[in-house]
Design a protein around this motif. Structure first.
Motif, PDB file in Angstrom:
ATOM      1  N   GLU A  44       0.828  -1.204   0.000  1.00  0.00           N
ATOM      2  CA  GLU A  44       0.000   0.000   0.000  1.00  0.00           C
ATOM      3  C   GLU A  44       0.865   1.257   0.000  1.00  0.00           C
ATOM      4  OE1 GLU A  44      -4.010   1.797   2.134  1.00  0.00           O
ATOM      5  OE2 GLU A  44      -2.927   0.147   3.101  1.00  0.00           O
ATOM      6  N   GLY A  45       1.989   1.222   0.717  1.00  0.00           N
ATOM      7  CA  GLY A  45       2.885   2.364   0.706  1.00  0.00           C
ATOM      8  C   GLY A  45       3.469   2.620  -0.676  1.00  0.00           C
ATOM      9  N   LEU A  46       3.829   1.552  -1.392  1.00  0.00           N
ATOM     10  CA  LEU A  46       4.346   1.712  -2.756  1.00  0.00           C
ATOM     11  C   LEU A  46       3.273   2.255  -3.692  1.00  0.00           C
ATOM     12  CD1 LEU A  46       6.494  -1.544  -3.070  1.00  0.00           C
ATOM     13  CD2 LEU A  46       7.339   0.809  -2.990  1.00  0.00           C
ATOM     14  N   PHE A 112      -5.957  -5.270  21.025  1.00  0.00           N
ATOM     15  CA  PHE A 112      -6.845  -4.110  20.914  1.00  0.00           C
ATOM     16  C   PHE A 112      -6.450  -3.229  19.730  1.00  0.00           C
ATOM     17  CE2 PHE A 112      -8.625  -3.717  25.520  1.00  0.00           C
ATOM     18  CZ  PHE A 112      -9.179  -4.982  25.380  1.00  0.00           C
ATOM     19  N   LEU A 113      -5.157  -3.079  19.487  1.00  0.00           N
ATOM     20  CA  LEU A 113      -4.692  -2.283  18.359  1.00  0.00           C
ATOM     21  C   LEU A 113      -5.122  -2.914  17.043  1.00  0.00           C
ATOM     22  CD1 LEU A 113      -2.939   0.197  17.550  1.00  0.00           C
ATOM     23  CD2 LEU A 113      -0.989  -1.366  17.429  1.00  0.00           C
ATOM     24  N   GLU A 114      -4.919  -4.213  16.939  1.00  0.00           N
ATOM     25  CA  GLU A 114      -5.323  -4.920  15.718  1.00  0.00           C
ATOM     26  C   GLU A 114      -6.829  -4.860  15.525  1.00  0.00           C
ATOM     27  OE1 GLU A 114      -1.807  -8.341  15.735  1.00  0.00           O
ATOM     28  OE2 GLU A 114      -3.661  -8.637  16.846  1.00  0.00           O
ATOM     29  N   ALA A 115      -7.570  -5.127  16.593  1.00  0.00           N
ATOM     30  CA  ALA A 115      -9.030  -5.137  16.489  1.00  0.00           C
ATOM     31  C   ALA A 115      -9.568  -3.757  16.139  1.00  0.00           C
ATOM     32  CB  ALA A 115      -9.643  -5.630  17.803  1.00  0.00           C
ATOM     33  N   GLY A 116      -8.928  -2.717  16.658  1.00  0.00           N
ATOM     34  CA  GLY A 116      -9.405  -1.371  16.397  1.00  0.00           C
ATOM     35  C   GLY A 116      -9.227  -0.931  14.960  1.00  0.00           C
ATOM     36  N   PHE A 117      -8.185  -1.407  14.302  1.00  0.00           N
ATOM     37  CA  PHE A 117      -7.887  -0.948  12.947  1.00  0.00           C
ATOM     38  C   PHE A 117      -8.142  -2.002  11.876  1.00  0.00           C
ATOM     39  CE2 PHE A 117      -5.442   2.068  15.472  1.00  0.00           C
ATOM     40  CZ  PHE A 117      -5.706   3.261  14.815  1.00  0.00           C
ATOM     41  N   LEU A 118      -8.396  -3.255  12.283  1.00  0.00           N
ATOM     42  CA  LEU A 118      -8.568  -4.311  11.289  1.00  0.00           C
ATOM     43  C   LEU A 118      -9.776  -4.044  10.390  1.00  0.00           C
ATOM     44  CD1 LEU A 118      -7.535  -7.054  10.255  1.00  0.00           C
ATOM     45  CD2 LEU A 118      -9.108  -8.156  11.852  1.00  0.00           C
ATOM     46  N   GLY A 119     -10.895  -3.594  10.974  1.00  0.00           N
ATOM     47  CA  GLY A 119     -12.083  -3.329  10.174  1.00  0.00           C
ATOM     48  C   GLY A 119     -11.849  -2.248   9.132  1.00  0.00           C
ATOM     49  N   VAL A 120     -11.108  -1.199   9.535  1.00  0.00           N
ATOM     50  CA  VAL A 120     -10.786  -0.136   8.575  1.00  0.00           C
ATOM     51  C   VAL A 120      -9.905  -0.687   7.464  1.00  0.00           C
ATOM     52  CG1 VAL A 120      -9.721   2.139   8.301  1.00  0.00           C
ATOM     53  CG2 VAL A 120     -10.988   1.594  10.385  1.00  0.00           C
ATOM     54  N   MET A 121      -8.949  -1.514   7.849  1.00  0.00           N
ATOM     55  CA  MET A 121      -8.032  -2.095   6.860  1.00  0.00           C
ATOM     56  C   MET A 121      -8.770  -2.980   5.868  1.00  0.00           C
ATOM     57  SD  MET A 121      -4.866  -4.670   7.677  1.00  0.00           S
ATOM     58  CE  MET A 121      -3.905  -5.463   6.408  1.00  0.00           C
ATOM     59  N   LEU A 122      -9.693  -3.801   6.364  1.00  0.00           N
ATOM     60  CA  LEU A 122     -10.365  -4.760   5.493  1.00  0.00           C
ATOM     61  C   LEU A 122     -11.472  -4.132   4.660  1.00  0.00           C
ATOM     62  CD1 LEU A 122     -10.706  -7.858   7.874  1.00  0.00           C
ATOM     63  CD2 LEU A 122      -9.015  -7.489   6.085  1.00  0.00           C
ATOM     64  N   LYS A 127     -14.060   4.010   2.038  1.00  0.00           N
ATOM     65  CA  LYS A 127     -14.856   4.742   3.028  1.00  0.00           C
ATOM     66  C   LYS A 127     -14.047   5.789   3.778  1.00  0.00           C
ATOM     67  CE  LYS A 127     -18.051   0.872   3.731  1.00  0.00           C
ATOM     68  NZ  LYS A 127     -17.516   0.057   2.635  1.00  0.00           N
ATOM     69  N   VAL A 128     -12.725   5.646   3.787  1.00  0.00           N
ATOM     70  CA  VAL A 128     -11.859   6.635   4.424  1.00  0.00           C
ATOM     71  C   VAL A 128     -10.812   7.069   3.406  1.00  0.00           C
ATOM     72  CG1 VAL A 128     -12.207   5.620   6.713  1.00  0.00           C
ATOM     73  CG2 VAL A 128     -10.268   4.891   5.323  1.00  0.00           C
ATOM     74  N   GLY A 129     -10.083   8.104   3.716  1.00  0.00           N
ATOM     75  CA  GLY A 129      -9.042   8.574   2.810  1.00  0.00           C
ATOM     76  C   GLY A 129      -7.895   7.592   2.716  1.00  0.00           C
ATOM     77  N   PRO A 130      -7.121   7.647   1.633  1.00  0.00           N
ATOM     78  CA  PRO A 130      -6.029   6.692   1.443  1.00  0.00           C
ATOM     79  C   PRO A 130      -4.973   6.758   2.543  1.00  0.00           C
ATOM     80  CG  PRO A 130      -5.927   8.460  -0.190  1.00  0.00           C
ATOM     81  CD  PRO A 130      -7.239   8.581   0.500  1.00  0.00           C
ATOM     82  N   ARG A 131      -4.684   7.943   3.046  1.00  0.00           N
ATOM     83  CA  ARG A 131      -3.681   8.053   4.100  1.00  0.00           C
ATOM     84  C   ARG A 131      -4.174   7.452   5.416  1.00  0.00           C
ATOM     85  NH1 ARG A 131       0.547  11.143   2.535  1.00  0.00           N
ATOM     86  NH2 ARG A 131       0.249  12.469   0.686  1.00  0.00           N
ATOM     87  N   LEU A 132      -5.432   7.667   5.730  1.00  0.00           N
ATOM     88  CA  LEU A 132      -5.978   7.060   6.937  1.00  0.00           C
ATOM     89  C   LEU A 132      -6.026   5.544   6.802  1.00  0.00           C
ATOM     90  CD1 LEU A 132      -7.261   7.183   9.701  1.00  0.00           C
ATOM     91  CD2 LEU A 132      -9.473   7.663   8.620  1.00  0.00           C
ATOM     92  N   HIS A 133      -6.372   5.069   5.607  1.00  0.00           N
ATOM     93  CA  HIS A 133      -6.392   3.623   5.404  1.00  0.00           C
ATOM     94  C   HIS A 133      -4.993   3.036   5.531  1.00  0.00           C
ATOM     95  CE1 HIS A 133      -6.702  -0.248   3.281  1.00  0.00           C
ATOM     96  NE2 HIS A 133      -7.944  -0.241   3.743  1.00  0.00           N
ATOM     97  N   THR A 135      -2.632   4.242   7.338  1.00  0.00           N
ATOM     98  CA  THR A 135      -2.342   4.269   8.777  1.00  0.00           C
ATOM     99  C   THR A 135      -2.936   3.046   9.477  1.00  0.00           C
ATOM    100  OG1 THR A 135      -2.299   6.687   8.790  1.00  0.00           O
ATOM    101  CG2 THR A 135      -2.628   5.584  10.908  1.00  0.00           C
ATOM    102  N   ALA A 136      -4.157   2.685   9.086  1.00  0.00           N
ATOM    103  CA  ALA A 136      -4.790   1.494   9.661  1.00  0.00           C
ATOM    104  C   ALA A 136      -3.986   0.243   9.334  1.00  0.00           C
ATOM    105  CB  ALA A 136      -6.223   1.364   9.151  1.00  0.00           C
ATOM    106  N   THR A 137      -3.518   0.146   8.094  1.00  0.00           N
ATOM    107  CA  THR A 137      -2.706  -1.014   7.700  1.00  0.00           C
ATOM    108  C   THR A 137      -1.424  -1.071   8.509  1.00  0.00           C
ATOM    109  OG1 THR A 137      -3.594  -0.859   5.453  1.00  0.00           O
ATOM    110  CG2 THR A 137      -1.619  -2.182   5.757  1.00  0.00           C
ATOM    111  N   LEU A 138      -0.785   0.084   8.702  1.00  0.00           N
ATOM    112  CA  LEU A 138       0.432   0.133   9.512  1.00  0.00           C
ATOM    113  C   LEU A 138       0.147  -0.285  10.955  1.00  0.00           C
ATOM    114  CD1 LEU A 138       2.192   3.435   8.355  1.00  0.00           C
ATOM    115  CD2 LEU A 138       2.979   1.101   7.981  1.00  0.00           C
ATOM    116  N   MET A 139      -0.974   0.152  11.502  1.00  0.00           N
ATOM    117  CA  MET A 139      -1.316  -0.188  12.882  1.00  0.00           C
ATOM    118  C   MET A 139      -1.529  -1.690  13.048  1.00  0.00           C
ATOM    119  SD  MET A 139      -1.105   2.520  14.708  1.00  0.00           S
ATOM    120  CE  MET A 139       0.273   2.929  13.599  1.00  0.00           C
TER     121      MET A 139
END
Length: 472
Positions: A44-46, A112-122, A127-133, A135-139
Motif C-alpha cells: 500500500e505504501g508503494l 486491541f490495536l489490531e481489532a481497532g484498525f482491522l475493520g478499517v483495513m479490510l 470509506k476513508v481517505g487513502p492516508r488514513l487507510h 495508517t490502519a494497515t500500519l497499525m
C-alpha cells in the motif's frame, strides 16, 4: 472406549502431545500473518508513493488471504490458551503471577490495536481517505509485531527465568522490576530470530505464488512484482537470519547448555574440540550417535569460534535431566537445512537477475514453488527444538513438566486430544484449502478487495433509503 485406548498411557504425555498439536496449528497462522501484514503495508505504501495500480491490485489480492489467515490464527490461539486452565492448572497456579500479566499486556496492546484498525483495513478502502487507510494497515502490522513481542517474552521467561522471586507456597512472583522479567536473557535473540522467520515464511509463500503464475504466464506483471519482491527478501534476509540464529545459539549455549548438547548430539564431552554431526541416529540408551557422519571440530568452531575449544556433553548431566535427544537433534537439523536451502534460492535468484532471467527461468520458478511451505516447516522445527530441548522443565531448571500438569486421568486428556485432532483438521483444513484456492487465482487489474457491494445486513422491515427513492 477412551478408557481402553488411553488407560495405560501417561496423562502428562497426552497433555504434552495435545499442547504441541494445538500450538503447531496455531503457530502456522501467526508466522504467516506477521509477515503478511508488513507486506501489505509495503504494497500500500508503494501504491501511494508511485501511483502504480499493480501495487493496489496485489494489496487487495493478499488482503483477502490475510483476512482468512488472521481469523484462523485468532481462533486457534484462543483454544490453545484454555489448556493452561484445563491440562496445566498447576503451572498456571505456580507461574500465573508472571505469565498472566505478560499475556494480558498482549491483549491490552496488540490485540486491541489490531481489532481497532482491522475493520478499517479490510473494509475501509472506499470509506476513508487513502492516508488514513494506510495508517490502519500500519497499525495492524505494528500490532502483529507487538503481539509477537509479548508472547515471546513470556515464552523466553520460561526458558531463561529472571526477575522473579519464589513465594512461600512455591509460586513465582514478580520481583522488584518487570523489566528483568520482560527482557530476560534469551528474549532479544528469540524475538529477532522468530520475527525474521515470519518474514521469510511470508516471502517464500509469496514467491511460490508468484512462481506459480509465472509458469503459466511469464508476462504477468503482478506475478513478476510478487516474485521479484520475494526473491529480494530471500537473498537479503536469509543471510541475516543465519547470523541471528548463530547469535541465538550462542545465547542458548550460555543459558541452556543441555539443550545445545541435545541439538548437537554430544552425548560425550570433547575436551579437544567437538565434531558437528551432519547425520546420525541418536541412541540415548547407549548414549552415543549411531552411523555418525561428522565434521571434526566443527561444532567447537561454530559455538566457541575455536576448533580446539572443549565442549561438555550429556555425560555430565543426570539421565533424568536430559531432554529427548532424538527429537531435538533432528528438528534442529531440519530447521538449519531449510535455512540453507532458503539461502540457496536467494543466491540463485541473484544469479538470475544478473543474467536477466529472473522471470523466464522455469527451473528457478519450480524450485521457489517447492520452497513455498518451507518457512512453516522451519518455524515448527525451530519451535520443537526450543520447547522439547527445554524438557524436563516448563520453567527451565525450576519447575518440572511432570509437576505442572493438572491431576487428570489419561482417558479424559485423550478424549479432548481426539476431539481437537478431528475438529482442527476439519475446520483449519477447510480454511487452508480456501487460502490455497485464493492463491491459485491469477491477480488481475482492478482486483476486488474484501468489501461487499451489498452493504451491511439489515433487519427485516428496514428498507434502505436509496431503495425508497428508486421506487418513487
Amino acid at each position: 472406549m477412551f478408557e481402553s485406548l488411553f488407560g495405560s498411557v501417561d496423562a502428562v504425555l497426552l497433555a504434552r502431545i495435545q499442547f504441541a498439536f494445538t500450538v503447531s496449528f496455531h503457530f502456522i497462522f501467526p508466522a504467516f500473518s506477521i509477515g503478511l501484514a508488513s507486506y501489505l503495508a509495503v504494497l500500500e505504501g508503494l501504491w501511494l508513493k508511485t501511483g502504480q495500480s499493480h501495487y493496489l491490485d496485489l494489496f487487495r489480492y493478499w488482503l483477502k488471504i490475510f483476512a482468512v489467515t488472521f481469523a484462523m490464527g485468532v481462533v486457534s490461539g484462543i483454544v490453545m490458551s484454555y489448556q493452561f486452565g484445563t491440562n496445566w492448572s498447576v503451572f498456571s497456579d505456580k507461574a500465573g503471577s508472571v505469565i498472566g500479566p505478560l499475556m494480558a499486556y498482549e491483549v491490552l496492546t496488540a490485540f486491541f490495536l489490531e481489532a481497532g484498525f482491522l475493520g478499517v483495513m479490510l473494509f475501509g478502502m472506499n470509506k476513508v481517505g487513502p492516508r488514513l487507510h494506510f495508517t490502519a494497515t500500519l497499525m495492524v502490522a505494528i500490532g502483529t509485531f507487538i503481539s509477537a513481542f509479548w508472547i515471546l517474552s513470556a515464552n523466553s521467561w520460561m526458558q531463561t527465568p529472571t526477575g522473579h522471586i519464589i513465594g512461600e507456597n512455591g509460586q513465582f512472583l514478580p520481583g522488584e522490576s518487570w523489566w528483568a522479567i520482560i527482557f530476560n536473557p534469551s528474549f532479544p535473540y528469540r524475538l529477532v530470530h522468530t520475527v525474521i522467520a515470519a518474514y521469510l515464511t511470508t516471502a517464500f509463500v509469496v514467491g511460490a505464488v508468484g512462481a506459480w503464475h509465472l509458469l503459466k504466464d511469464r508476462a504477468n506483471p503482478h506475478a513478476r512484482i510478487m516474485f521479484s519482491m520475494a526473491m529480494w527478501m530471500a537473498a537479503l534476509v536469509a543471510p541475516v537470519q543465519i547470523f541471528a540464529g548463530d547469535m541465538h545459539g550462542l545465547n542458548t549455549l550460555e543459558h541452556q547448555p543441555v539443550k545445545v548438547m541435545a541439538m548437537e548430539g554430544h552425548y560425550q564431552s570433547h575436551p579437544e574440540g567437538a565434531p558437528f554431526y551432519l547425520f546420525g541416529i541418536p541412541n540415548s540408551k547407549e548414549q552415543r550417535i549411531d552411523y555418525a557422519i561428522a565434521i571434526p571440530k566443527a561444532s567447537s568452531l561454530i559455538l566457541k569460534h575455536d576448533p580446539n575449544a572443549p565442549l561438555a556433553g550429556l555425560d555430565t548431566v543426570p539421565r533424568d535431566e536430559q531432554p529427548p535427544v532424538g527429537i531435538v537433534f533432528w528438528s534442529f537439523r531440519i530447521m538449519v537445512g531449510i535455512g540453507m536451502l532458503m539461502l540457496g534460492i536467494g543466491m540463485w535468484s541473484l544469479l538470475a537477475r544478473v543474467k536477466g532471467r529472473l522471470y523466464d527461468w522455469p527451473l528457478l520458478h519450480r524450485g521457489a514453488m517447492l520452497m513455498g511451505p518451507s518457512g512453516f516447516v522451519a518455524v515448527i522445527a525451530g519451535w520443537v527444538t526450543t520447547e522439547v530441548g527445554r524438557q524436563p522443565y516448563t520453567v527451565y531448571g525450576l519447575l518440572r513438566t511432570a509437576d505442572s500438569a493438572s491431576p487428570l486421568a489419561a482417558p479424559a486428556v485423550g478424549a479432548s486430544l481426539v476431539a481437537f485432532v478431528v475438529i482442527y483438521f476439519a475446520v483449519f483444513g477447510a480454511g487452508t484449502w480456501y487460502i490455497l484456492k485464493l492463491m491459485s487465482h491469477r491477480p488481475k487489474s482492478g482486483e476486488a478487495g474484501v468489501e461487499t457491494e451489498l452493504g451491511p445486513t439489515r433487519t427485516a422491515g428496514i428498507t434502505p433509503a436509496s431503495a425508497l427513492e428508486g421506487g418513487q
